[in-house]
Scaffold this motif. Structure first.
Motif, short mmCIF file in Angstrom:
data_model
loop_
_atom_site.label_atom_id
_atom_site.label_comp_id
_atom_site.label_asym_id
_atom_site.label_seq_id
_atom_site.Cartn_x
_atom_site.Cartn_y
_atom_site.Cartn_z
N GLU A 63 6.66 4.49 -7.91
CA GLU A 63 5.54 3.88 -8.59
C GLU A 63 5.06 5.06 -9.32
O GLU A 63 3.70 5.30 -9.28
N LEU B 265 0.29 1.77 3.30
CA LEU B 265 0.27 2.86 2.32
C LEU B 265 -1.19 2.86 1.98
O LEU B 265 -1.83 4.22 2.29
N SER B 266 -1.88 1.80 1.73
CA SER B 266 -3.20 2.09 1.03
C SER B 266 -4.30 2.00 1.98
O SER B 266 -5.38 2.57 1.94
N TYR C 147 4.38 -6.23 7.17
CA TYR C 147 5.50 -7.13 6.31
C TYR C 147 6.47 -7.45 6.97
O TYR C 147 7.36 -8.33 6.28
#
Ligand code: BGP
Length: 488
Positions: free
Chosen positions: A202, A440-441, A449
């Motif tokens: 990313e 992650l965030s 997930y």
């Protein structure tokens, strides 16, 4: 549905600091993410840092939420905080069990990232850490035993902490040398067994201290740092091609689809400008030169220019990508006069959102695949897609995750349409993330997930036992039929 083309790669994707753990084992050095706390006390998750006067600051420096980190602030571990990367979900000790579970689903590819500080603990050593190399050799051997192709992310939004502290991360050209030394060590060690490589994760979305090591995340510093990453990536691709003739290189882009809020010409034009914030990265790296609109884009961001050295332009041309890989979770909407456009954008009245507010848009994936393929004319590779949701497990760890099956079924059907109807050349699909891992965030564990449930909470409590969810057998069937069962 028609099956996907023969040889299509089906699998899952993970990142070291969200999955691996073992943060002080095997000679691993500290990583920029090791100082990030779990997100339960604040979102986004933050680093813990001490100022010279003893006070603690928590700058939001992860992912999209970059804030400046004062020069004097030093990272610190506090006893009353939980740091998820330290243990993550312990792939470091459980890789055999996890890989066997993925093999049971029929995966023929597994995307994982190598932890830079496991190979070069400070980032500045001349020689790699043999124990770190040995760990990934074991992982790759295990994958091969199960007929899986490794897809390696060389740098997933991270760096050895020392490189951030000593050089201010990618704002320094010195990082190009460190990165290339690291790449060379990986190509030498794993090149015979690994065909697919991603130079960065990313790259169009990372910013600030955590992923880029820069204390100042303002645009002039950021876009200069990005230039150094462009050059580093291109040189790594050229080196990789020279050392491993079979290798294929991509860089991974965050590619939420983007829509204009209305058909008003001003909204359309603004949409084009904002979309170029992403194309800037793909165009430069896949075509080997900065696009014509770069000057305007940078000026509007207050960047007077990029400092280039002799040879940079040539390096970009000689290290173009073989395929374009991307993550796709959602779409966004943009309208004219919305200066605050970030990842959220304007609301889209036609779409429902996940519990974390991410609009769900399967058709956007088909649109996105076509958009990239039309423009770049190189194969695409979907290397992240999935649904973060709260799962309720029964006493056996079983989860009836019909909502996840629904999300994946719709997205995969659109992928199939993009290939079998629209003619997009797509190498494969790696779902994020086959085994539950740390977000992650937000740093949360409850944003899950996986096809496989991991018994652990946001603070790291739990047995870490793995158990199959309902979606596990559903995905197995999709892979067995090479995608033909998607309309069953
Ligand atoms: C991508 C990252 C991954 C991953 C994913 C899901 O942007 O490359 O590392 O975590 O997003 O995001 P989150 O974990 O915040 O839900």
């Amino acid at each position: 549905m028609k099956p996907m083309p023969k040889g299509f790669l089906w699998g899952g994707a993970t990142a070291d600091f969200q999955y691996e753990g073992g943060f002080n084992e095997g000679g691993r050095g500290l990583l920029s993410h090791d100082y990030e706390t779990d997100g339960t006390h604040s979102t986004p998750r933050t680093h813990t840092m001490r100022m010279p006067d003893g006070s603690i600051i928590r700058p939001a420096s992860s992912f999209f939420f970059a804030e400046a980190v004062p020069q004097q602030a030093q990272p610190v571990f506090l006893e009353d905080q939980y740091y998820p990367s330290h243990k993550a979900v312990d792939f470091y000790h459980r890789y055999k069990e996890d890989i066997a579970l993925m093999a049971e689903m029929g995966f023929n590819v597994f995307r994982f990232s190598i932890c830079w500080s496991r190979i070069f603990p400070t980032g500045d050593e001349d020689e790699p850490n043999r124990e770190g190399i040995a760990f990934y050799e074991d992982v790759i051997r295990e994958l091969k035993k199960h007929g899986m192709e490794p897809l390696i992310t060389i740098c997933h939004d991270e760096m050895p902490m020392e490189l951030a502290l000593k050089y201010d991360g990618w704002s320094s050209r010195h990082l190009i040398d460190c990165y290339l030394r690291y790449c060379k060590a990986l190509f030498e060690a794993f090149g015979n067994h690994c065909r697919y490589w991603l130079t960065f994760n990313e790259i169009n979305a990372v910013r600030g201290f955590g992923p880029c090591g820069t204390r100042d995340s303002s645009s002039p510093t950021h876009y200069q740092a990005v230039h150094h990453m462009f050059v580093a990536s291109a040189k790594a691709v050229a080196l990789g091609h020279a050392m491993m003739p079979q290798a294929m290189f991509g860089t991974m882009y965050a590619m939420s689809e983007l829509y204009p809020a209305t058909c008003k010409p001003e909204d359309m034009f603004r949409h084009m400008q904002v979309r170029r914030e992403n194309w800037y990265f793909i165009d430069t790296m896949a075509r080997g030169r900065y696009p014509a609109y770069a000057k305007d884009l940078l000026e509007r961001r207050g960047v007077a220019g990029i400092k280039m050295e002799e040879g940079d332009e040539q390096a970009l041309l000689e290290g173009t990508l073989d395929f374009v890989s991307f993550s796709y979770y959602r779409s966004n909407t943009v309208k004219a006069g919305d200066p605050s456009f970030t990842v959220g954008g304007s609301p889209n009245p036609y779409l429902e959102s996940t519990a974390w507010g991410w609009p769900v848009d399967p058709l956007g994936l088909r649109y996105c695949m076509n958009e990239i393929y039309d423009r770049i004319q190189k194969p695409v590779f979907i290397v992240e897609n999935g649904l973060g949701a709260i799962d309720e497990a029964d006493e056996n760890g079983y989860v009836e995750d019909d909502y996840r099956i629904d999300y994946l079924q719709k997205h995969l059907a659109e992928m199939n349409n993009a290939v079998n109807i629209d003619g997009v050349d797509c190498i494969g699909y790696t779902m994020w993330a086959p085994i539950d891992l740390v977000s992650l965030s937000t740093g949360e564990m409850k944003k899950r997930y996986g096809f496989v449930y991991v018994d652990m909470d946001d603070k790291g409590n739990g047995t870490l036992r793995r158990s199959r969810k309902k979606s596990f057998s559903w995905m197995k069937r999709v892979i067995e039929t090479n995608g033909a069962s998607l309309d069953e």
